[in-house]
Design an enzyme around this catalytic site. Structure first.
Site, PDB file in Angstrom:
ATOM      1  N   ARG A  87      93.717 -16.878  12.123  1.00  0.00           N
ATOM      2  CA  ARG A  87      92.427 -16.962  11.409  1.00  0.00           C
ATOM      3  C   ARG A  87      91.495 -15.957  12.079  1.00  0.00           C
ATOM      4  O   ARG A  87      91.196 -16.057  13.265  1.00  0.00           O
ATOM      5  CB  ARG A  87      91.844 -18.371  11.496  1.00  0.00           C
ATOM      6  CG  ARG A  87      90.419 -18.441  11.006  1.00  0.00           C
ATOM      7  CD  ARG A  87      89.929 -19.848  10.801  1.00  0.00           C
ATOM      8  NE  ARG A  87      90.501 -20.426   9.613  1.00  0.00           N
ATOM      9  CZ  ARG A  87      90.020 -21.524   9.007  1.00  0.00           C
ATOM     10  NH1 ARG A  87      88.956 -22.144   9.494  1.00  0.00           N
ATOM     11  NH2 ARG A  87      90.587 -21.999   7.914  1.00  0.00           N
TER      12      ARG A  87
ATOM     13  N   HIS B 281      92.146 -16.683   1.629  1.00  0.00           N
ATOM     14  CA  HIS B 281      92.514 -17.956   2.280  1.00  0.00           C
ATOM     15  C   HIS B 281      93.691 -18.555   1.487  1.00  0.00           C
ATOM     16  O   HIS B 281      93.560 -19.576   0.814  1.00  0.00           O
ATOM     17  CB  HIS B 281      91.302 -18.892   2.271  1.00  0.00           C
ATOM     18  CG  HIS B 281      91.457 -20.097   3.151  1.00  0.00           C
ATOM     19  ND1 HIS B 281      92.500 -20.267   4.042  1.00  0.00           N
ATOM     20  CD2 HIS B 281      90.680 -21.209   3.292  1.00  0.00           C
ATOM     21  CE1 HIS B 281      92.352 -21.409   4.675  1.00  0.00           C
ATOM     22  NE2 HIS B 281      91.261 -22.004   4.239  1.00  0.00           N
TER      23      HIS B 281
ATOM     24  N   GLN C 264      94.950 -22.387   1.635  1.00  0.00           N
ATOM     25  CA  GLN C 264      94.149 -23.378   0.916  1.00  0.00           C
ATOM     26  C   GLN C 264      94.595 -23.484  -0.537  1.00  0.00           C
ATOM     27  O   GLN C 264      94.617 -24.561  -1.124  1.00  0.00           O
ATOM     28  CB  GLN C 264      92.662 -22.993   0.982  1.00  0.00           C
ATOM     29  CG  GLN C 264      91.758 -23.991   0.294  1.00  0.00           C
ATOM     30  CD  GLN C 264      91.700 -25.337   1.005  1.00  0.00           C
ATOM     31  OE1 GLN C 264      91.483 -25.386   2.209  1.00  0.00           O
ATOM     32  NE2 GLN C 264      91.903 -26.429   0.285  1.00  0.00           N
TER      33      GLN C 264
ATOM     34  N   ASP D 266      82.628 -23.518  -3.181  1.00  0.00           N
ATOM     35  CA  ASP D 266      82.773 -23.337  -1.731  1.00  0.00           C
ATOM     36  C   ASP D 266      81.362 -23.112  -1.184  1.00  0.00           C
ATOM     37  O   ASP D 266      80.411 -22.904  -1.962  1.00  0.00           O
ATOM     38  CB  ASP D 266      83.694 -22.123  -1.464  1.00  0.00           C
ATOM     39  CG  ASP D 266      84.023 -21.904   0.006  1.00  0.00           C
ATOM     40  OD1 ASP D 266      83.803 -22.827   0.816  1.00  0.00           O
ATOM     41  OD2 ASP D 266      84.512 -20.802   0.341  1.00  0.00           O
TER      42      ASP D 266
ATOM     43  N   CYS E 119      87.259 -26.597  -0.829  1.00  0.00           N
ATOM     44  CA  CYS E 119      88.169 -26.477   0.322  1.00  0.00           C
ATOM     45  C   CYS E 119      87.663 -27.230   1.546  1.00  0.00           C
ATOM     46  O   CYS E 119      88.437 -27.554   2.428  1.00  0.00           O
ATOM     47  CB  CYS E 119      88.411 -25.004   0.650  1.00  0.00           C
ATOM     48  SG  CYS E 119      86.929 -24.103   1.139  1.00  0.00           S
TER      49      CYS E 119
ATOM     50  N   ARG F 162      96.949 -29.859   2.609  1.00  0.00           N
ATOM     51  CA  ARG F 162      97.117 -28.733   3.530  1.00  0.00           C
ATOM     52  C   ARG F 162      98.354 -28.978   4.396  1.00  0.00           C
ATOM     53  O   ARG F 162      99.143 -28.075   4.663  1.00  0.00           O
ATOM     54  CB  ARG F 162      95.881 -28.565   4.431  1.00  0.00           C
ATOM     55  CG  ARG F 162      94.586 -28.215   3.697  1.00  0.00           C
ATOM     56  CD  ARG F 162      94.626 -26.841   3.078  1.00  0.00           C
ATOM     57  NE  ARG F 162      94.953 -25.795   4.035  1.00  0.00           N
ATOM     58  CZ  ARG F 162      94.070 -25.222   4.847  1.00  0.00           C
ATOM     59  NH1 ARG F 162      92.802 -25.558   4.813  1.00  0.00           N
ATOM     60  NH2 ARG F 162      94.443 -24.247   5.695  1.00  0.00           N
TER      61      ARG F 162
END
Ligand code: CP
Ligand code: NVA
Length: 312
Positions: free
Chosen positions: A110, A137, A140, A225, A265, A293
């Site tokens: 990340r 991402h 996700q 988001d 998310c 996840r």
């Protein structure tokens, strides 16, 4: 257990690294692994294997789901904060990739710039997974698609509406629209559109509609988001103004299909990008989304660490 094969391994830096058939097979496998776990059965193919997890940004879900997932698969996960490793003191990415990939079996990263993950992968002997960059991402989206498939079946031909920033999550939804063949309306304020390089290859599947109410019309899935992503904290006040009309609330949800689902998310800011009534309401599937996840990434690790073709 370290992969001594110096041929380039398969990575997962973007959803586009897998085709639609492979992604659907991965999701099926994730659902299977969830059932196996629910029955209390063990599936531990990776005893003695290690996942290295490099984090240059904060995380709750990604870190915990990969670490727990690796434990459930019989292996071990190593949390590597850039603050406490030589990466944070300027050791070149290429050297870090060469060294770490001689010791561990898979690596998640990340970080900020997407190019960092690409450079790392180029010099890694083992599979590299994008655990979020400023651009994408993809992990996700595996969980989001699993959550949709569990509730509604295939998403091909459905109408998804993204409301908010044209950010890493929005970019991954654009890539998902390409791979899963759904239509995506993107409602964002002027100046906060997704990158043209990501959007244009999606063709007429993805449309920018600046008015959120119009974009939500008839949607099967509404997604949002945060307005300020990690690394944009100093823009928070400016963004709150720009995004003021872009909250997913009851009025927006009432424009969507009656059966529409809501996803986020997480972490979420109630009262900013989403009202409490929506995120805590009956159409919200955010907790399944967060749990998935774990299952989706276990399926991903299984495929990458055993060099399986997910569609076979
Ligand atoms: N959704 C997500 O990636 O959460 P974390 O930042 O907590 O990992
Ligand atoms: N767009 C958000 C996603 C967090 C999971 C960020 O990059 O901070």
């Amino acid at each position: 257990m370290v992969n001594d094969n110096t041929a380039s391994p398969r990575h997962f830096l973007s959803l586009l690294d897998f085709d639609g058939r492979e992604l659907r097979a991965l999701i099926e496998r994730a659902i299977e692994l969830k059932t196996i776990l629910g029955r209390g059965e063990n599936y531990r193919p990776f005893s003695g294997h290690t996942l290295g997890m490099i984090f240059e940004k904060s995380s709750t879900r990604t870190r915990v789901s990969f670490e727990v997932g690796m434990t459930q698969l019989g292996g071990h996960a190593l949390f590597l904060s850039s603050r406490d490793t030589q990466l944070g003191r300027g050791e070149p990415i290429e050297d870090s990739a060469r060294v770490l990939s001689r010791m561990v079996d898979c690596i998640t990263i990340r970080t900020f710039q997407h190019e960092t993950v690409e450079l790392f992968a180029l010099h890694s002997r083992v599979p590299v997974i994008n655990a979020l960059t400023d651009l994408l991402h993809p992990c996700q989206l595996l969980a989001d698609m699993q959550t949709w498939f569990e509730r509604r079946g295939d998403i091909a031909g459905r109408q998804v509406t993204w409301i908010g920033d044209g950010n890493n999550m929005c970019h991954s939804y654009i890539n998902a629209a390409r791979r899963f063949d759904f239509k995506l309306n993107i409602a964002c304020p002027e100046g906060y559109e997704p990158d043209a390089e990501v959007l244009e290859p999606a063709g007429d599947r993805c449309r920018i509609i600046h008015d959120p109410a119009a974009a939500a019309e008839g949607a099967d899935l509404i997604v949002t988001d945060v307005w300020a992503s990690m690394g944009q904290e100093e823009e928070q006040a400016r963004r709150e103004k720009a995004f003021a009309g872009y909250q997913v609330n009851d009025a927006i949800m009432s424009n969507a299909d009656k059966q529409a689902l809501f996803m986020h998310c997480l972490p979420a800011h109630r009262g900013e990008e989403v009202s409490a009534s929506v995120i805590d309401g009956p159409q919200s599937v955010v907790w399944d989304e967060a749990e998935n996840r774990l299952h989706a990434q276990k399926a991903l690790l299984d495929i990458l660490m055993s060099s399986k073709n997910p569609a076979e």
